[in-house]
Enzyme design. Structure first.
Site, PDB file in Angstrom:
ATOM      1  N   LYS A   1      -1.037  -7.888  -6.508  1.00 48.89           N
ATOM      2  CA  LYS A   1       0.073  -8.216  -7.627  1.00 48.89           C
ATOM      3  C   LYS A   1      -0.082  -9.057  -8.604  1.00 48.89           C
ATOM      4  O   LYS A   1       0.388  -8.979  -9.782  1.00 48.89           O
ATOM      5  CB  LYS A   1       1.218  -8.701  -6.766  1.00 48.89           C
ATOM      6  CG  LYS A   1       1.791  -7.952  -5.696  1.00 48.89           C
ATOM      7  CD  LYS A   1       2.439  -6.583  -6.155  1.00 48.89           C
ATOM      8  CE  LYS A   1       3.171  -6.060  -4.890  1.00 48.89           C
ATOM      9  NZ  LYS A   1       2.447  -5.456  -3.633  1.00 48.89           N
TER      10      LYS A   1
HETATM   11  C1  LIG Z   1       2.683  -4.407  -2.759  1.00 53.04           C
HETATM   12  C2  LIG Z   1       1.565  -4.211  -1.904  1.00 53.04           C
HETATM   13  C3  LIG Z   1       1.380  -2.759  -1.649  1.00 53.04           C
HETATM   14  C4  LIG Z   1       2.242  -1.472  -1.988  1.00 53.04           C
HETATM   15  O1  LIG Z   1       2.160  -1.362  -3.527  1.00 53.04           O
HETATM   16  P1  LIG Z   1       3.423  -0.452  -4.262  1.00 53.04           P
HETATM   17  O2  LIG Z   1       2.770  -0.852  -5.680  1.00 53.04           O
HETATM   18  O3  LIG Z   1       4.429  -1.232  -3.827  1.00 53.04           O
HETATM   19  O4  LIG Z   1       3.213   0.653  -3.752  1.00 53.04           O
HETATM   20  C5  LIG Z   1       0.126  -2.473  -0.888  1.00 53.04           C
HETATM   21  N1  LIG Z   1      -0.578  -3.351  -0.392  1.00 53.04           N
HETATM   22  C6  LIG Z   1      -0.401  -4.792  -0.622  1.00 53.04           C
HETATM   23  C7  LIG Z   1      -0.989  -5.934   0.029  1.00 53.04           C
HETATM   24  C8  LIG Z   1       0.818  -5.161  -1.506  1.00 53.04           C
HETATM   25  O5  LIG Z   1       1.039  -6.401  -1.574  1.00 53.04           O
END
Ligand SMILES: *Cc1c(COP(=O)(O)O)cnc(C)c1O
Length: 526
Positions: free
Chosen positions: A131
């Site tokens: 993120k």
């Molecule tokens: C948010 C997240 C995901 C999923 O990603 P999306 O974009 O919501 O599909 C997968 N793994 C981790 C560690 C995340 O923080």
């Protein structure tokens, strides 16, 4: 480049306006009116440029060209073709502010070969999850957009989190002038490390609440608050406007396109592929944002064949990809990959919109307003709301033929972590392990051996308990002991942001339910 809503309202926005608004008035998501072509500078590298080849067969020179390409260069080129209302100086300022020493690896996103996969390590930012890739730049994009649009209101960023978005958004927006940020996380649904990261967040504009409910409850409530006329009016009276740091904000999605392009260039640099050679991409998926960014990259012209969408036991996307029916009337499972414990994957709406409008009898934006596609998507989303399911048209289903869906359960996830560590000395977090195992299953079933980038979405230290037990360590009293135990065994550096977590002061103790969330918004802003 203009942005329009997936639900067909006729209003066109600039990217700056779309970033400020977060979500469209008709509750749709903003999408670019067309997916732009790969910028020439990048296309030349990806497909083997004449100029590169004119160095003759001197691969040393090619190597130098490849080596000299920095993450920032790729990000800038990608942003330029999506956010055309920003000047190059504005975008450079955003990119330079975001992708700096906050990242613990100089290349920002290393690509590491282990087992059958090439891991695109997206987790070396401040909060140790992918993120950070988008949320380190979103505050720059948003504040620049506010200046461009001469926005006089302050922005209140509402964020529902399944664990990682919350902390990354808090870290990105802490003490950013003109903004307040409010985060809601599911009290029972995040790891101990994740929770502690959020409740210790400093910054006078940060607010954090534990929700009695799961991520879907929090996300649904947040979307409702966004589109509630009374809430918007109340907010306006105290000088605020809503925006979003979730991947429903196009300002979060577009920066994610850049790392797939960068990953491809890294594969070229490592000699794993030849220019123009097709690869697969595997993404552990929750809200469908990350894999949608990979789809955008593919549509721009990145040589990608399959997009492998990996899920945990909440395998609604696997079922959807295989059947064309999205059915959320099912049990919700709490797993050890909590950021994927999601049944309503918001960004899927964007893909469906693109596929519904793609071969409509008109050119994007020009000769028609895409209201037919908008109507089609509105009807699907209404059906999801009211009946808990929808089935897409044959055309959309055909359009999804390069998406592969698969899932693995908690046991297989843990086994994968253990095996990868013992056989290849490479440590996966729980989410990335889901991705890897689904990819392995796909490879076995199909014999497809194309080089594959696997989005590595979090540091193993964020999910320390599962990871420690999976590599054979013994039980400990709490999450922080597991972090130490993993470090002692593997010697892998603990991300800076997690090092001192245990001793940090807890600053946020607020609780809420989906019902009381509106009150907490107003109270936080007073
Ligand atoms: C948010 C997240 C995901 C999923 O990603 P999306 O974009 O919501 O599909 C997968 N793994 C981790 C560690 C995340 O923080």
């Amino acid at each position: 480049m203009k942005y329009l809503s997936t639900r067909g309202s006729k209003e066109l926005k600039t990217s700056a306006q779309a970033i400020i608004k977060g979500i469209a008035e008709d509750k749709g998501l903003f999408v670019p009116e067309s997916i732009p072509k790969m910028p020439e500078k990048l296309a030349e590298i990806i497909n083997g440029d004449k100029k590169l080849n004119s160095f003759g067969n001197n691969s040393f020179q090619n190597q130098r060209v490849l080596d000299s390409i920095k993450y920032k260069d790729v990000a800038l080129e990608v942003l330029k073709v999506f956010f055309t209302d920003f000047t190059e100086e504005e975008l450079s300022y955003c990119v330079n502010g975001a992708y700096d020493e906050k990242f613990e690896k100089e290349e920002i996103v290393p690509v590491v070969k282990a087992g059958h996969g090439y891991f695109l390590e997206l987790y070396h930012g401040k909060t140790a999850a992918f993120k950070d890739m988008a949320l380190s730049i979103l505050p720059y994009l948003l504040t620049t957009a506010m200046k461009k649009e001469k926005e006089d209101k302050k922005i209140c960023i509402l964020t529902a989190t399944s664990g990682d978005t919350g902390k990354a958004a808090l870290a990105g927006f802490a003490d950013v002038p003109g903004t307040e940020i409010i985060v809601y996380y599911p009290e029972q649904g995040v790891s101990q490390v994740q929770e502690r990261q959020m409740v210790t967040q400093e910054g006078s504009n940060t607010h954090v609440f534990a929700i009695d409910g799961n991520f879907d409850d929090a996300q649904t409530a947040v979307k409702k608050i966004f589109s509630d006329p009374k809430m918007n009016k109340d907010l306006e009276e105290i000088g605020f406007k809503f925006s979003s740091a979730n991947s429903i904000n196009i300002g979060r999605l577009v920066p994610q396109v850049a790392y797939y392009v960068f990953g491809y260039i890294k594969l070229l640099e490592q000699g794993a592929i030849k220019p123009g050679e097709k690869i697969n991409v595997t993404v552990p998926t929750g809200n469908f944002g990350n894999i949608l960014a990979a789809y955008y990259a593919k549509e721009m012209g990145l040589p990608v064949d399959k997009l492998i969408c990996a899920s945990n036991e909440n395998k609604i996307l696997t079922d959807f990809i295989n059947t064309g029916t999205y059915d959320r009337r099912r049990d919700f499972h709490l797993t050890n990959s909590p950021s994927m414990d999601i049944l309503i994957s918001s960004n899927l709406e964007r893909l469906l919109y693109h596929l519904a409008s793609e071969k409509a009898n008109c050119d994007w934006g020009k000769n028609c307003n895409h209201s037919d596609a908008g109507k089609e998507i509105s009807a699907l989303m209404k059906s999801l709301d009211e009946e808990g399911k929808y089935t897409v048209s044959e055309k959309i289903k055909q359009g999804m033929k390069d998406f592969i869906g698969g899932y693995v359960d908690v046991n297989k996830t843990n086994e994968t972590i253990g095996k990868m560590y013992s056989e290849h000395n490479y440590l996966l977090d729980t989410h990335t392990a889901v991705g890897y195992k689904v990819y392995e299953n796909y490879g076995k079933e199909t014999g497809d051996t194309k080089p594959t980038l696997i989005a590595s979405t979090a540091s193993p230290y964020k999910f320390a308990e599962s990871v420690a037990l999976s590599i054979g360590l013994s039980e400990e009293a709490n999450g922080f002991d597991y972090v130490r135990a993993i470090h002692n065994k593997t010697g892998i550096a603990i991300p800076k942001g997690l090092q001192d977590l245990e001793n940090k002061k807890i600053l946020h103790t607020g609780k809420a339910t989906p019902k009381t969330m509106p009150e907490t918004v107003i109270n936080s802003l007073k």
